[in-house]
Design a protein around this motif. Structure first.
Motif, PDB file in Angstrom:
ATOM      1  N   ARG A  86      15.747   1.035  -6.826  1.00  0.00           N
ATOM      2  CA  ARG A  86      16.838   0.053  -6.946  1.00  0.00           C
ATOM      3  C   ARG A  86      16.320  -1.373  -7.117  1.00  0.00           C
ATOM      4  O   ARG A  86      17.096  -2.299  -7.256  1.00  0.00           O
ATOM      5  N   GLY A  87      15.006  -1.536  -7.039  1.00  0.00           N
ATOM      6  CA  GLY A  87      14.423  -2.869  -7.178  1.00  0.00           C
ATOM      7  C   GLY A  87      14.211  -3.584  -5.862  1.00  0.00           C
ATOM      8  O   GLY A  87      13.762  -4.729  -5.842  1.00  0.00           O
ATOM      9  N   ASP A  88      14.550  -2.953  -4.734  1.00  0.00           N
ATOM     10  CA  ASP A  88      14.347  -3.559  -3.419  1.00  0.00           C
ATOM     11  C   ASP A  88      12.874  -3.494  -3.043  1.00  0.00           C
ATOM     12  O   ASP A  88      12.169  -2.535  -3.354  1.00  0.00           O
ATOM     13  N   ASP A  89      12.412  -4.557  -2.342  1.00  0.00           N
ATOM     14  CA  ASP A  89      11.014  -4.599  -1.892  1.00  0.00           C
ATOM     15  C   ASP A  89      10.774  -3.519  -0.845  1.00  0.00           C
ATOM     16  O   ASP A  89      11.621  -3.264   0.013  1.00  0.00           O
ATOM     17  N   ILE A  90       9.591  -2.924  -0.907  1.00  0.00           N
ATOM     18  CA  ILE A  90       9.208  -1.892   0.059  1.00  0.00           C
ATOM     19  C   ILE A  90       7.709  -2.011   0.315  1.00  0.00           C
ATOM     20  O   ILE A  90       6.937  -2.291  -0.594  1.00  0.00           O
ATOM     21  N   THR A  91       7.317  -1.846   1.570  1.00  0.00           N
ATOM     22  CA  THR A  91       5.910  -1.822   1.960  1.00  0.00           C
ATOM     23  C   THR A  91       5.665  -0.541   2.730  1.00  0.00           C
ATOM     24  O   THR A  91       6.370  -0.250   3.700  1.00  0.00           O
ATOM     25  N   VAL A  92       4.675   0.218   2.302  1.00  0.00           N
ATOM     26  CA  VAL A  92       4.310   1.459   2.972  1.00  0.00           C
ATOM     27  C   VAL A  92       2.948   1.254   3.612  1.00  0.00           C
ATOM     28  O   VAL A  92       1.990   0.861   2.933  1.00  0.00           O
ATOM     29  N   VAL A  93       2.852   1.501   4.913  1.00  0.00           N
ATOM     30  CA  VAL A  93       1.601   1.368   5.650  1.00  0.00           C
ATOM     31  C   VAL A  93       1.035   2.765   5.867  1.00  0.00           C
ATOM     32  O   VAL A  93       1.695   3.632   6.447  1.00  0.00           O
ATOM     33  N   VAL A  94      -0.206   2.985   5.388  1.00  0.00           N
ATOM     34  CA  VAL A  94      -0.836   4.299   5.425  1.00  0.00           C
ATOM     35  C   VAL A  94      -2.128   4.210   6.224  1.00  0.00           C
ATOM     36  O   VAL A  94      -2.901   3.258   6.072  1.00  0.00           O
ATOM     37  N   ASP A  95      -2.360   5.191   7.098  1.00  0.00           N
ATOM     38  CA  ASP A  95      -3.626   5.276   7.823  1.00  0.00           C
ATOM     39  C   ASP A  95      -4.721   5.647   6.828  1.00  0.00           C
ATOM     40  O   ASP A  95      -4.608   6.633   6.105  1.00  0.00           O
ATOM     41  N   SER A  96      -5.795   4.846   6.784  1.00  0.00           N
ATOM     42  CA  SER A  96      -6.825   5.049   5.764  1.00  0.00           C
ATOM     43  C   SER A  96      -7.708   6.262   6.031  1.00  0.00           C
ATOM     44  O   SER A  96      -8.400   6.725   5.136  1.00  0.00           O
ATOM     45  N   ARG A  97      -7.706   6.784   7.234  1.00  0.00           N
ATOM     46  CA  ARG A  97      -8.510   7.978   7.541  1.00  0.00           C
ATOM     47  C   ARG A  97      -7.738   9.271   7.332  1.00  0.00           C
ATOM     48  O   ARG A  97      -8.181  10.171   6.653  1.00  0.00           O
ATOM     49  N   SER A  98      -6.547   9.353   7.920  1.00  0.00           N
ATOM     50  CA  SER A  98      -5.805  10.611   7.901  1.00  0.00           C
ATOM     51  C   SER A  98      -4.820  10.718   6.745  1.00  0.00           C
ATOM     52  O   SER A  98      -4.423  11.818   6.378  1.00  0.00           O
ATOM     53  N   GLY A  99      -4.398   9.577   6.195  1.00  0.00           N
ATOM     54  CA  GLY A  99      -3.392   9.604   5.147  1.00  0.00           C
ATOM     55  C   GLY A  99      -1.978   9.669   5.684  1.00  0.00           C
ATOM     56  O   GLY A  99      -1.027   9.793   4.921  1.00  0.00           O
TER      57      GLY A  99
END
Length: 106
Positions: A86-99
Motif C-alpha cells: 500500500r506504500g506504507d513504511d515498514i521496518t523488519v528487524v531480523v536476528d542475523s544469526r538465526s534469521g
C-alpha cells in the motif's frame, strides 16, 4: 512399423531409468535416540555464519515488505526498511544469526 515403436519405447524407458538419481537413506543411533539420515547434506547456512543482506531481504519480504529502501546491520540484528504493497513504511528487524523476525514496525 510396430516393431520400431516398441524398440523406441524400450529405449526411452531404459534411458529414463539410467537418468534417475540414486537415493539412499541411513539410520543413525546416538545420544538423542534413533533418527533417519535422509542421505544428503544440507547446503543451508551454518550456525556460525551470519545472514547475508539478501537472506534478510527475503525474510522481510515474507513479512509484507515489497520495496526495499535500506538494509542496515546493527550488532546482532539486521534492519530492513522499505514499504508494503500500500506504500506504507515498514521496518523488519531480523536476528542475523538465526534469521528469526524480532519485530515488524509499520
Amino acid at each position: 512399423m510396430r516393431t520400431k515403436t516398441i524398440v523406441a519405447g524400450l529405449m526411452l524407458t531404459a534411458g529414463l531409468g539410467l537418468a534417475a538419481p540414486a537415493s539412499a537413506q541411513g539410520v543413525q543411533i546416538g545420544p538423542g535416540g534413533v533418527r533417519v539420515d535422509p542421505g544428503y547434506r544440507d547446503r543451508g547456512r551454518r550456525d556460525d555464519v551470519d545472514l547475508s543482506r539478501g537472506d534478510a531481504v527475503r525474510i522481510a519480504r515474507r513479512q509484507g515488505l515489497v520495496d526495499v529502501d535500506n538494509v542496515d546491520r546493527r550488532g546482532p540484528r539486521i534492519l530492513v526498511r522499505g514499504s508494503d504493497r500500500r506504500g506504507d513504511d515498514i521496518t523488519v528487524v531480523v536476528d542475523s544469526r538465526s534469521g528469526d523476525v524480532i519485530d515488524v514496525r509499520r
